[in-house]
Design a protein around this motif. Structure first.
Motif, PDB file in Angstrom:
ATOM      1  N   ARG A 176     -58.908   4.638  17.200  1.00 43.60           N
ATOM      2  CA  ARG A 176     -58.427   3.296  17.549  1.00 43.60           C
ATOM      3  C   ARG A 176     -58.480   3.014  19.053  1.00 43.60           C
ATOM      4  N   GLY A 177     -59.598   3.336  19.680  1.00 43.71           N
ATOM      5  CA  GLY A 177     -59.782   3.033  21.097  1.00 43.71           C
ATOM      6  C   GLY A 177     -59.060   3.968  22.049  1.00 43.71           C
ATOM      7  N   LEU A 178     -58.501   5.056  21.514  1.00 40.78           N
ATOM      8  CA  LEU A 178     -57.797   6.027  22.354  1.00 40.78           C
ATOM      9  C   LEU A 178     -58.444   7.402  22.226  1.00 40.78           C
ATOM     10  N   VAL A 179     -58.352   8.169  23.302  1.00 36.86           N
ATOM     11  CA  VAL A 179     -58.804   9.557  23.312  1.00 36.86           C
ATOM     12  C   VAL A 179     -57.559  10.431  23.302  1.00 36.86           C
ATOM     13  N   TYR A 180     -57.463  11.319  22.327  1.00 34.40           N
ATOM     14  CA  TYR A 180     -56.358  12.270  22.228  1.00 34.40           C
ATOM     15  C   TYR A 180     -56.891  13.635  22.627  1.00 34.40           C
ATOM     16  N   PHE A 181     -56.167  14.327  23.499  1.00 33.42           N
ATOM     17  CA  PHE A 181     -56.608  15.661  23.907  1.00 33.42           C
ATOM     18  C   PHE A 181     -55.408  16.547  24.221  1.00 33.42           C
ATOM     19  N   THR A 182     -55.669  17.842  24.284  1.00 36.37           N
ATOM     20  CA  THR A 182     -54.625  18.838  24.492  1.00 36.37           C
ATOM     21  C   THR A 182     -54.962  19.703  25.693  1.00 36.37           C
ATOM     22  N   VAL A 183     -53.980  19.918  26.542  1.00 39.83           N
ATOM     23  CA  VAL A 183     -54.098  20.875  27.639  1.00 39.83           C
ATOM     24  C   VAL A 183     -53.383  22.141  27.171  1.00 39.83           C
ATOM     25  N   VAL A 184     -54.125  23.248  27.122  1.00 43.22           N
ATOM     26  CA  VAL A 184     -53.572  24.516  26.662  1.00 43.22           C
ATOM     27  C   VAL A 184     -53.231  25.363  27.882  1.00 43.22           C
ATOM     28  N   MET A 185     -51.953  25.714  27.991  1.00 48.51           N
ATOM     29  CA  MET A 185     -51.484  26.506  29.121  1.00 48.51           C
ATOM     30  C   MET A 185     -51.721  28.001  28.851  1.00 48.51           C
ATOM     31  N   ALA A 186     -51.697  28.803  29.906  1.00 43.39           N
ATOM     32  CA  ALA A 186     -51.891  30.247  29.784  1.00 43.39           C
ATOM     33  C   ALA A 186     -50.786  30.889  28.945  1.00 43.39           C
ATOM     34  N   THR A 187     -49.629  30.253  28.897  1.00 37.94           N
ATOM     35  CA  THR A 187     -48.509  30.771  28.098  1.00 37.94           C
ATOM     36  C   THR A 187     -48.694  30.498  26.614  1.00 37.94           C
ATOM     37  N   GLY A 188     -49.718  29.692  26.258  1.00 33.93           N
ATOM     38  CA  GLY A 188     -49.948  29.330  24.864  1.00 33.93           C
ATOM     39  C   GLY A 188     -49.373  27.974  24.497  1.00 33.93           C
ATOM     40  N   LYS A 189     -48.631  27.367  25.415  1.00 31.84           N
ATOM     41  CA  LYS A 189     -48.034  26.056  25.157  1.00 31.84           C
ATOM     42  C   LYS A 189     -49.120  24.981  25.177  1.00 31.84           C
ATOM     43  N   ASP A 190     -49.060  24.062  24.202  1.00 30.30           N
ATOM     44  CA  ASP A 190     -49.981  22.926  24.139  1.00 30.30           C
ATOM     45  C   ASP A 190     -49.268  21.677  24.625  1.00 30.30           C
ATOM     46  N   ILE A 191     -49.943  20.890  25.452  1.00 33.51           N
ATOM     47  CA  ILE A 191     -49.409  19.619  25.936  1.00 33.51           C
ATOM     48  C   ILE A 191     -50.393  18.531  25.517  1.00 33.51           C
ATOM     49  N   ASP A 192     -49.923  17.606  24.690  1.00 39.42           N
ATOM     50  CA  ASP A 192     -50.770  16.557  24.142  1.00 39.42           C
ATOM     51  C   ASP A 192     -50.741  15.304  25.009  1.00 39.42           C
ATOM     52  N   PHE A 193     -51.913  14.707  25.189  1.00 34.69           N
ATOM     53  CA  PHE A 193     -52.066  13.490  25.971  1.00 34.69           C
ATOM     54  C   PHE A 193     -52.937  12.509  25.199  1.00 34.69           C
ATOM     55  N   ARG A 194     -52.843  11.243  25.598  1.00 40.93           N
ATOM     56  CA  ARG A 194     -53.778  10.234  25.118  1.00 40.93           C
ATOM     57  C   ARG A 194     -54.017   9.223  26.228  1.00 40.93           C
ATOM     58  N   CYS A 195     -55.203   8.599  26.172  1.00 38.41           N
ATOM     59  CA  CYS A 195     -55.575   7.599  27.164  1.00 38.41           C
ATOM     60  C   CYS A 195     -56.576   6.643  26.532  1.00 38.41           C
ATOM     61  N   PRO A 196     -56.768   5.466  27.137  1.00 41.14           N
ATOM     62  CA  PRO A 196     -57.774   4.534  26.610  1.00 41.14           C
ATOM     63  C   PRO A 196     -59.170   5.154  26.660  1.00 41.14           C
ATOM     64  N   GLN A 197     -59.996   4.776  25.701  1.00 42.50           N
ATOM     65  CA  GLN A 197     -61.337   5.342  25.571  1.00 42.50           C
ATOM     66  C   GLN A 197     -62.332   4.737  26.558  1.00 42.50           C
ATOM     67  N   ASP A 198     -62.019   3.587  27.122  1.00 40.08           N
ATOM     68  CA  ASP A 198     -62.970   2.917  28.006  1.00 40.08           C
ATOM     69  C   ASP A 198     -63.113   3.654  29.335  1.00 40.08           C
ATOM     70  N   GLY A 199     -64.336   3.650  29.862  1.00 39.71           N
ATOM     71  CA  GLY A 199     -64.594   4.324  31.136  1.00 39.71           C
ATOM     72  C   GLY A 199     -64.672   5.835  30.968  1.00 39.71           C
ATOM     73  N   THR A 200     -64.556   6.539  32.067  1.00 39.02           N
ATOM     74  CA  THR A 200     -64.564   8.000  32.038  1.00 39.02           C
ATOM     75  C   THR A 200     -63.212   8.489  31.560  1.00 39.02           C
ATOM     76  N   ALA A 201     -63.205   9.257  30.514  1.00 31.47           N
ATOM     77  CA  ALA A 201     -61.956   9.727  29.914  1.00 31.47           C
ATOM     78  C   ALA A 201     -61.294  10.789  30.795  1.00 31.47           C
ATOM     79  N   TRP A 202     -59.979  10.764  30.798  1.00 34.93           N
ATOM     80  CA  TRP A 202     -59.201  11.736  31.568  1.00 34.93           C
ATOM     81  C   TRP A 202     -59.532  13.158  31.145  1.00 34.93           C
ATOM     82  N   ASN A 203     -59.686  13.383  29.837  1.00 33.77           N
ATOM     83  CA  ASN A 203     -59.929  14.744  29.374  1.00 33.77           C
ATOM     84  C   ASN A 203     -61.179  15.334  30.012  1.00 33.77           C
ATOM     85  N   ALA A 204     -62.226  14.525  30.159  1.00 34.32           N
ATOM     86  CA  ALA A 204     -63.467  15.006  30.771  1.00 34.32           C
ATOM     87  C   ALA A 204     -63.255  15.336  32.242  1.00 34.32           C
TER      88      ALA A 204
END
Length: 141
Positions: A76-104
């Motif tokens: 739905r026009g959003l990019v969902y992604f996860t940042v995986v920490m060295a401790t194993g903790k996952d942090i979920d983010f989302r941002c608009p799909q337009d332009g260069t995505a934050w995850n990239a």
């Protein structure tokens, strides 16, 4: 203590809270060469608020403690992604799909950081072994 570094991107991201309800909260994110700073929003205002609308205290996700950026999904026009920490903790983010995505951009900055660390480790190892070889132990008697 805030980490220095050239600002590569500054803007809004939504982070999923770790609480029971797992609500999405807007964060002002500052991507630097050293990692990602997440600033909380004081009020309920939307859009790019002036800097006074952001709290000065920031959560810092340093690249030295991040393993990877993955689990990318487009919905739905959003990019969902996860940042995986060295401790194993996952942090979920989302941002608009337009332009260069934050995850990239985060993933590229993380790779750049890890590569620089690997080069520095290799240099240090080379200098250390070169220094050991110059002690005269290898000279013939």
């Amino acid at each position: 203590m805030s980490f220095p570094g050239k600002v590569m991107r500054d803007g809004l991201l939504e982070k999923r809270s770790s609480g029971l309800l797992q609500l999405w909260k807007k964060k002002r994110c500052v991507l630097t060469e050293e990692g990602l700073r997440l600033h909380d929003c004081k009020g309920g205002g939307g859009g790019d608020a002036p800097s006074s609308a952001w709290r000065s205290k920031a959560k810092e996700l340093r690249f030295e403690r991040i393993d990877t950026v993955d689990c990318v999904e487009y919905k739905r026009g959003l990019v969902y992604f996860t940042v995986v920490m060295a401790t194993g903790k996952d942090i979920d983010f989302r941002c608009p799909q337009d332009g260069t995505a934050w995850n990239a951009e985060i993933a590229l900055a993380l790779v750049r950081y890890k590569n620089l660390q690997a080069v520095q480790t290799g240099r240090n190892r080379h200098l250390f072994t070169a220094h050991l070889g110059s002690t005269g132990e290898d000279e013939e008697l």
